[in-house]
Design a protein around this motif. Structure first.
Motif, PDB file in Angstrom:
ATOM      1  N   GLN A 242       0.863  -1.080  -0.002  1.00  0.00           N
ATOM      2  CA  GLN A 242      -0.053  -0.080  -0.233  1.00  0.00           C
ATOM      3  C   GLN A 242       0.782   1.101   0.067  1.00  0.00           C
ATOM      4  O   GLN A 242       1.808   1.256   0.814  1.00  0.00           O
ATOM      5  N   GLY A 243       0.685   2.061  -0.987  1.00  0.00           N
ATOM      6  CA  GLY A 243       1.455   3.421  -1.021  1.00  0.00           C
ATOM      7  C   GLY A 243       1.079   4.459  -0.222  1.00  0.00           C
ATOM      8  O   GLY A 243       0.480   4.186   0.727  1.00  0.00           O
ATOM      9  N   THR A 244       1.568   5.778  -0.679  1.00  0.00           N
ATOM     10  CA  THR A 244       1.249   6.693   0.195  1.00  0.00           C
ATOM     11  C   THR A 244      -0.208   7.168   0.204  1.00  0.00           C
ATOM     12  O   THR A 244      -0.798   7.283  -0.782  1.00  0.00           O
ATOM     13  N   PRO A 245      -0.578   7.469   1.429  1.00  0.00           N
ATOM     14  CA  PRO A 245      -1.915   8.032   1.469  1.00  0.00           C
ATOM     15  C   PRO A 245      -2.464   9.470   0.953  1.00  0.00           C
ATOM     16  O   PRO A 245      -1.498  10.288   1.291  1.00  0.00           O
ATOM     17  N   ALA A 246      -3.511   9.650   0.551  1.00  0.00           N
ATOM     18  CA  ALA A 246      -4.145  10.704   0.220  1.00  0.00           C
ATOM     19  C   ALA A 246      -5.285  11.079   0.749  1.00  0.00           C
ATOM     20  O   ALA A 246      -6.288   9.960   0.242  1.00  0.00           O
ATOM     21  N   THR A 247      -5.786  12.153   1.292  1.00  0.00           N
ATOM     22  CA  THR A 247      -7.052  12.347   2.028  1.00  0.00           C
ATOM     23  C   THR A 247      -7.703  13.390   1.040  1.00  0.00           C
ATOM     24  O   THR A 247      -7.422  14.409   0.668  1.00  0.00           O
ATOM     25  N   SER A 248      -9.191  13.185   0.997  1.00  0.00           N
ATOM     26  CA  SER A 248      -9.813  14.069  -0.011  1.00  0.00           C
ATOM     27  C   SER A 248     -10.443  15.196   0.884  1.00  0.00           C
ATOM     28  O   SER A 248     -10.256  15.021   2.114  1.00  0.00           O
ATOM     29  N   PRO A 249     -10.771  16.346   0.513  1.00  0.00           N
ATOM     30  CA  PRO A 249     -11.164  17.431   1.196  1.00  0.00           C
ATOM     31  C   PRO A 249     -12.514  16.867   1.794  1.00  0.00           C
ATOM     32  O   PRO A 249     -13.134  16.059   1.381  1.00  0.00           O
ATOM     33  N   CYS A 420      -7.237   7.619   0.634  1.00  0.00           N
ATOM     34  CA  CYS A 420      -6.924   6.299  -0.221  1.00  0.00           C
ATOM     35  C   CYS A 420      -5.408   5.914  -0.055  1.00  0.00           C
ATOM     36  O   CYS A 420      -4.625   6.943   0.348  1.00  0.00           O
ATOM     37  N   ARG A 421      -5.091   4.856  -0.381  1.00  0.00           N
ATOM     38  CA  ARG A 421      -4.052   4.367  -0.740  1.00  0.00           C
ATOM     39  C   ARG A 421      -3.652   3.339  -1.960  1.00  0.00           C
ATOM     40  O   ARG A 421      -4.615   2.666  -1.911  1.00  0.00           O
ATOM     41  N   PRO A 422      -3.037   3.808  -2.750  1.00  0.00           N
ATOM     42  CA  PRO A 422      -2.953   3.048  -3.821  1.00  0.00           C
ATOM     43  C   PRO A 422      -1.972   1.640  -3.813  1.00  0.00           C
ATOM     44  O   PRO A 422      -1.030   1.353  -3.006  1.00  0.00           O
TER      45      PRO A 422
END
Length: 428
Positions: A242-249, A420-422
Motif C-alpha cells: 500500500q502506497g502513500t496515503p492521500a485524503t480528500s477534502p 486512499c492508498r494505491p
C-alpha cells in the motif's frame, strides 16, 4: 552432477522445435517439451489467444492457438534428480519411464526399474561402464571386483584398482566440468553425449552448436530459475504493498465532534453500516485485510503459479453519529474493496453510496506482471437529499482503495472525508 544444479522449466528451444535431430540428454535431463513456449517462441500457457494479451486469472478452458500448440513436443520428465514431476503425469524422477537409464544423483547413478541405481538382480556386474549396479551388491562398475580388467570406456580402457581411467565410463555424464570424462577426445558440450544436457549450476544446457546457454529467456513463476540468472522466480509477485496515503477534502459541516477511523494496517474499506433517514444518521466503517494469495497448482497448459487479491474477514470500526433512521449494512461483494465514495452533503452528510472494485494480477502484453483494477458493484444510496445540498465524489486514483474515513458527527453524521492508498505489486 554439478553442485548446486537447479532444474529449468519446460520451455522449448527454437531450434529444437524447428526439427533439431539432437540425441537425447544424458546428464540428468531430457529434451525440452515446450510447456509454455510455442513454435514462434511466444508464451502460450493456455492464456494467450492468437497474439492477444494474456487473460490473467480467467484461464482458458483448453489450450488455444491450435496451429501453434501442434508444434509442441510431447511432455517428458525433463530432469530425473529434482524431486519434481516435470511433465505432470503423476510420476516424478526415476518412477517416470522417461528417466530409464538417465543419471539421477550426484554420484552418477542412473534410473533403473523405477529407482535411482535400481538393480535387476543379475548374477554379475554385466556392464562395467554404464553407471548401474546390475548385481545389486552395492558396488557399481569398476568398484566391483568382478569388473577388474573389463572394458569400462571407449578406446579399450579397462577397470583397474577399482577405478576406470575414464571417469564417466562410455558416456560424458558431466557436461560442464571442463574435462573429457569419457576419454573420447571431446569434452562437455562439444561431446554429442551432452546434447540438451545441463552444463552449469544455474540450469544452462548444451546446444547442438556446442555452446552452453540458457534454454529460456522468460522466468515463469514455478519455483525454478528459468532464465538462468541464479535467482529463482525473479520478477514474480510476492506481496501487495500500500502506497502513500492521500485524503480528500472534507464535505459537509464544520460543527460537531471530529473523528478519525482508519482500517488496520494492510486492510481497506469493504463497506459501511449504520442508519439513515433524510440524512445519514450513523456511519460505521467495515474493513478487511487485503490478502495476497498464491495458487501453486500448475498444468501443462498453465505452467506457473496463479496470484489473486482477496478480502479477509470483516473488521468492524466504531460508530459515528446518532441513533435515528433505519439500519443499513452495505458491503462490497466478496474480494472487492471500496475505491470511491459519492453522495451529497451540505450542513450534514445527506446521502452516501460506495463504488467497489476487485483486482487481478496478470501478465501484460510485455509478459511483465501487473495489478489491474476491475470495476465492481455500487452499493445502494443511503439518506435523502437536503435542499441545496452539493454532490461530492471521493474517488481513489489508479489501483487505489479507501483505507480510512474521518469526519464530524453529532446527532447525525455532519461531515466526511476519505483517505486512499494505491495498491501495488511487490516483485522479487
Amino acid at each position: 552432477m554439478l553442485p548446486g544444479m537447479r532444474p529449468t522449466s519446460a520451455i522449448a528451444v527454437t531450434l529444437w522445435l524447428a526439427g533439431c535431430s539432437c540425441s537425447p540428454a544424458i546428464a540428468g535431463s531430457r529434451p525440452l517439451d515446450g510447456g509454455g513456449m510455442d513454435a514462434a517462441v511466444g508464451f502460450d500457457g493456455g492464456d494467450r489467444d492468437a497474439g492477444e494479451a494474456p487473460d490473467g486469472s480467467l484461464r482458458d478452458a483448453a489450450p488455444v492457438d491450435a496451429a501453434r500448440d501442434a508444434a509442441f513436443m510431447p511432455p517428458v520428465e525433463i530432469y530425473c534428480d529434482d524431486g519434481l514431476d516435470n511433465d505432470m503425469d503423476g510420476a516424478a524422477d526415476c518412477v517416470d519411464p522417461d528417466c530409464d537409464g538417465v543419471v539421477c544423483d550426484a554420484s552418477s547413478n542412473r534410473c533403473r526399474d523405477g529407482a535411482c541405481n535400481g538393480c535387476r538382480g543379475e548374477a554379475t556386474e554385466t556392464m562395467c561402464g554404464d553407471g548401474a549396479d546390475e548385481d545389486c551388491d552395492g558396488l557399481r562398475d569398476c568398484a566391483d571386483p568382478e569388473c577388474d580388467g573389463m572394458p569400462c570406456g571407449p578406446g579399450g580402457v579397462v577397470c583397474g584398482g577399482g577405478a576406470c581411467p575414464c571417469e564417466s565410463g562410455f558416456t560424458e555424464w558431466l557436461c560442464g566440468d571442463g574435462t573429457d570424462d569419457d576419454c573420447d577426445g571431446v569434452l562437455d558440450c562439444d561431446d554429442p553425449d551432452c546434447a540438451m544436457s545441463r552444463c552449469s549450476d544455474v540450469g544452462e544446457i548444451c546446444f547442438p552448436d556446442g555452446s552452453c546457454q540458457c534454454p529460456s529467456g522468460q522466468e515463469l513463476c514455478q519455483g525454478v530459475d528459468d532464465n538462468c540468472d541464479g535467482v529463482i522466480d525473479d520478477g514474480c509477485p510476492q506481496s501487495i504493498d500500500q502506497g502513500t496515503p492521500a485524503t480528500s477534502p472534507s464535505v459537509g459541516a464544520t460543527a460537531g465532534t471530529a473523528w478519525v477511523d482508519p482500517c488496520p494496517m494492510g486492510a481497506a474499506l469493504i463497506g459501511i453500516a449504520g442508519s439513515a433517514s433524510t440524512r445519514v444518521d450513523q456511519l460505521q466503517p467495515l474493513c478487511a485485510v487485503v490478502r495476497f494469495q498464491v495458487d501453486t497448482t500448475r498444468t501443462f497448459e498453465h505452467p506457473e503459479d496463479t496470484f489473486t487479491v482477496e478480502s479477509g474477514a470483516p473488521i468492524v470500526g466504531a460508530t459515528h453519529g446518532g441513533s435515528g433512521g433505519s439500519a443499513y449494512d452495505d458491503r462490497c461483494p466478496a474480494n472487492e474493496f471500496v475505491v470511491g465514495i459519492e453522495g451529497h452533503a451540505d450542513l450534514a452528510l445527506d446521502r452516501i453510496s460506495l463504488r467497489c472494485a476487485s483486482f487481478v494480477i496478470e501478465r501484460n502484453a510485455g509478459f511483465a506482471w501487473q495489478l489491474r483494477q476491475v470495476p465492481g458493484a455500487t452499493t445502494p444510496s443511503r439518506g435523502g437529499g437536503g435542499t441545496g445540498d452539493a454532490p461530492f465524489d471521493h474517488a481513489c486514483g489508479p489501483n487505489g482503495v479507501v483505507t480510512s474515513l474521518e469526519g464530524r458527527a453529532g446527532s447525525t453524521v455532519l461531515a466526511l472525508a476519505a483517505t486512499c492508498r494505491p495498491l501495488s505489486l511487490d516483485l522479487r
